[in-house]
Design a protein around this motif. Structure first.
Motif, PDB file in Angstrom:
ATOM      1  N   ALA A  53       0.842  -1.205   0.000  1.00  0.00           N
ATOM      2  CA  ALA A  53       0.000   0.000   0.000  1.00  0.00           C
ATOM      3  C   ALA A  53       0.880   1.260   0.000  1.00  0.00           C
ATOM      4  CB  ALA A  53      -0.944  -0.002   1.200  1.00  0.00           C
ATOM      5  N   GLU A  90       9.865   2.483   6.971  1.00  0.00           N
ATOM      6  CA  GLU A  90       9.576   1.047   7.088  1.00  0.00           C
ATOM      7  C   GLU A  90      10.335   0.479   8.293  1.00  0.00           C
ATOM      8  OE1 GLU A  90       7.616  -1.536   5.810  1.00  0.00           O
ATOM      9  OE2 GLU A  90       8.788  -2.696   7.255  1.00  0.00           O
ATOM     10  N   ARG A 122       8.201 -12.114   2.975  1.00  0.00           N
ATOM     11  CA  ARG A 122       6.838 -12.453   3.408  1.00  0.00           C
ATOM     12  C   ARG A 122       6.047 -13.006   2.227  1.00  0.00           C
ATOM     13  NH1 ARG A 122       6.182  -7.220   7.036  1.00  0.00           N
ATOM     14  NH2 ARG A 122       5.859  -6.184   5.061  1.00  0.00           N
ATOM     15  N   ARG A 134       2.597 -13.760   0.785  1.00  0.00           N
ATOM     16  CA  ARG A 134       1.202 -13.400   1.070  1.00  0.00           C
ATOM     17  C   ARG A 134       0.331 -13.583  -0.166  1.00  0.00           C
ATOM     18  NH1 ARG A 134       1.234  -8.285   5.090  1.00  0.00           N
ATOM     19  NH2 ARG A 134       1.800  -9.371   7.003  1.00  0.00           N
ATOM     20  N   GLN A 154       2.236 -11.241  -4.369  1.00  0.00           N
ATOM     21  CA  GLN A 154       2.437  -9.949  -3.694  1.00  0.00           C
ATOM     22  C   GLN A 154       3.931  -9.650  -3.540  1.00  0.00           C
ATOM     23  OE1 GLN A 154       0.064  -9.331  -0.180  1.00  0.00           O
ATOM     24  NE2 GLN A 154       1.588  -8.061   0.810  1.00  0.00           N
ATOM     25  N   ASP A 174      -4.216  -2.713   5.290  1.00  0.00           N
ATOM     26  CA  ASP A 174      -4.371  -3.515   6.516  1.00  0.00           C
ATOM     27  C   ASP A 174      -4.322  -2.668   7.790  1.00  0.00           C
ATOM     28  OD1 ASP A 174      -4.438  -5.729   4.883  1.00  0.00           O
ATOM     29  OD2 ASP A 174      -2.868  -6.840   5.927  1.00  0.00           O
ATOM     30  N   ALA A 197      -9.461 -13.572  -1.316  1.00  0.00           N
ATOM     31  CA  ALA A 197      -8.286 -12.920  -1.919  1.00  0.00           C
ATOM     32  C   ALA A 197      -8.476 -11.398  -2.011  1.00  0.00           C
ATOM     33  CB  ALA A 197      -7.990 -13.517  -3.301  1.00  0.00           C
ATOM     34  N   GLY A 216      -7.555  -8.920   0.514  1.00  0.00           N
ATOM     35  CA  GLY A 216      -6.757  -8.019   1.368  1.00  0.00           C
ATOM     36  C   GLY A 216      -5.936  -7.007   0.591  1.00  0.00           C
ATOM     37  N   LEU A 217      -5.048  -7.497  -0.247  1.00  0.00           N
ATOM     38  CA  LEU A 217      -4.191  -6.609  -1.026  1.00  0.00           C
ATOM     39  C   LEU A 217      -5.025  -5.755  -1.978  1.00  0.00           C
ATOM     40  CD1 LEU A 217      -1.400  -5.732  -2.100  1.00  0.00           C
ATOM     41  CD2 LEU A 217      -1.422  -7.763  -3.550  1.00  0.00           C
TER      42      LEU A 217
END
Ligand code: RFL
Ligand code: PHB
Length: 389
Positions: free
Chosen positions: A13, A32, A42, A44, A101, A285, A295, A297-298
């Protein structure tokens, strides 16, 4: 330091927002908490809606996605040994794209580097100050050195465990939450996918999902108790359980191999309202979580980024506050629809510890209806490929 938009969080994001703003000459600094390698390790999301693909194109980050992403015109849904297909392209005119992702994030980091944009990694103790004034600022430290950024706006893109949401005072914010009594155990393996399309499987032993990243990289999930740990599951135990949950003909052709990643994700539905407080905007998030079953979230993080990008753009280009004032309501209207779909699909596909035989019959009737009714399939497909924004 000074910038126009301070972005907390260098996940998809935050990075996408930064790149879109950059195309309009709007400056940002990203903070970050982790390192780049950590973020890129990660595993995802895997399914992208066209809306996100369009945003990546607009940000100039879609070349590899177009070359390496896989177009999926439909998905498979099984219950026991029965299986049927939802044809997205036939029902909606729109497919989805399978592209990890991790790869989206890698492409966005490459674009940020090429643009010479600043990302402060290992940013600790991030605190957002005076977000309800015209002059917000952010303090943080890197290697023990205190730093400060003065900015016009703060974008809180720091995920569910970040600081941005908690900056909105308790008496302003309202949280809505549902925690599911199970998690998803996921593995990545360098094996060909069992089927060219994803299989969402409802079985008496619990949910399973067969997904993929490419021709030789598969991603599989099984529903598990929240008390399980990845170390409790050997690869052999995982494959044996997966085979029991998918139709027998699929289980027979499943190619197994060593896992190269194994992790457990809890399932949760969560929304915070409002998504804006003064000059602080929540995105992705940081503001909402969906169970991964749809599917979404992103993809929902992407629609937030779209609304925020347009709000900031119109503020800088025309001086209009309208987009900023309307951001929270606009974003939330779409968020709640994605929440509903993910909640519905999760309820349809999982075994719940407190489900009675009646509840299980209701699931099967719902699946039989979906299998035979075009209107039901169309509603499912429209939600899965992504509602318009
Ligand atoms: P992220 O990715 O969590 O990034 C937030 C970043 O902020 C950093 N951070 C901080 N930085 C500075 N200061 C602080 N105090 C900070 N606190 C945190 C973090 O280190 C991190 O780098 O949130 P973002 O950008 O909003 O992106 C959201 C997506 O990552 C998420 O919604 C998806 O991964 C969800 N999801 C899926 N979404 C889909 O659209 N399609 C899918 O197929 C899909 N599958 C999934 C998923 C999520 C899963 N898990 C593990 C939860 C499958 C799984 C298993
Ligand atoms: C994935 O490939 O990781 C994936 C795909 C579809 C979902 C969730 C996760 O619904």
């Amino acid at each position: 330091m000074k910038t126009q938009v301070a972005i907390i969080g260098g996940g998809p994001a935050g990075l996408l927002l930064a790149q879109l703003l950059h195309t309009r000459g709007i400056e940002s600094i990203i903070l970050e908490r982790k390192t780049r390698d950590y973020v890129l390790a990660r595993i995802r999301a895997g399914v992208l809606e066209q809306g996100l693909v369009r945003l990546l194109q607009e940000a100039g980050c879609a070349d590899r996605l177009h070359a390496e992403g896989h177009v999926h015109d439909g998905t498979l849904i099984s219950y026991g040994d029965e299986m049927f297909r939802i044809d997205f392209t036939d029902l909606t005119g729109t497919p989805v794209i399978v592209y990890g992702q991790t790869e989206v994030t890698r492409d966005l980091y490459a674009a940020r580097d090429a643009a010479g944009g600043l990302i402060e990694f290992n940013a600790e103790n991030v605190v957002i100050h005076d977000a309800d004034s015209d002059r917000p600022h952010v303090t943080y430290s890197v290697d023990g050195m205190a730093r400060r950024i003065d900015c016009d706006f703060v974008a809180g893109c720091d995920g569910f465990h970040g600081v941005s949401r908690k900056t909105i005072p308790q008496d302003v914010r309202r949280d809505y939450e549902k925690v599911y009594p199970f998690g998803w155990l996921g593995i990545l393996s360098e094996t060909p996918p069992v089927n060219p399309e994803l299989i969402y499987a409802n079985s008496p032993r619990g949910f399973a999902l067969c997904s993929m990243r490419n021709e030789n990289l598969s991603r599989y999930y099984i529903q598990c108790p929240t008390t399980d740990r990845p170390e409790d599951w050997t690869d052999d135990a995982f494959w044996a359980e997966l085979k029991r949950r998918i139709p027998a003909d699929q289980a027979e052709t499943l190619v197994t191999g060593p896992s190269i990643e194994k992790s457990i994700a809890p399932l949760r539905s969560f929304v915070t309202e409002p998504m804006r407080w003064g000059r602080l905007f929540l995105c992705g998030d940081a503001a909402h979580i969906v169970p991964p079953t749809g599917a979404k979230g992103l993809n929902t993080a992407a629609s937030d980024v779209h609304y925020l990008y347009h709000a900031l753009r119109s503020y800088y280009e025309t001086g209009s506050q309208d987009g900023i004032d309307g951001y929270s309501a606009k974003a939330l209207a779409r968020v709640w629809k994605a929440e509903r779909f993910s909640w519905w699909f999760s309820n349809l596909m999982h075994r719940f510890p407190d489900h009675s035989e009646f509840d299980q019959k209701m699931q099967l009737a719902d699946l039989a209806f979906l299998r035979s009714n075009r209107a039901a399939q169309q509603a499912m497909a429209e939600n899965y490929v992504g509602l318009p924004y």
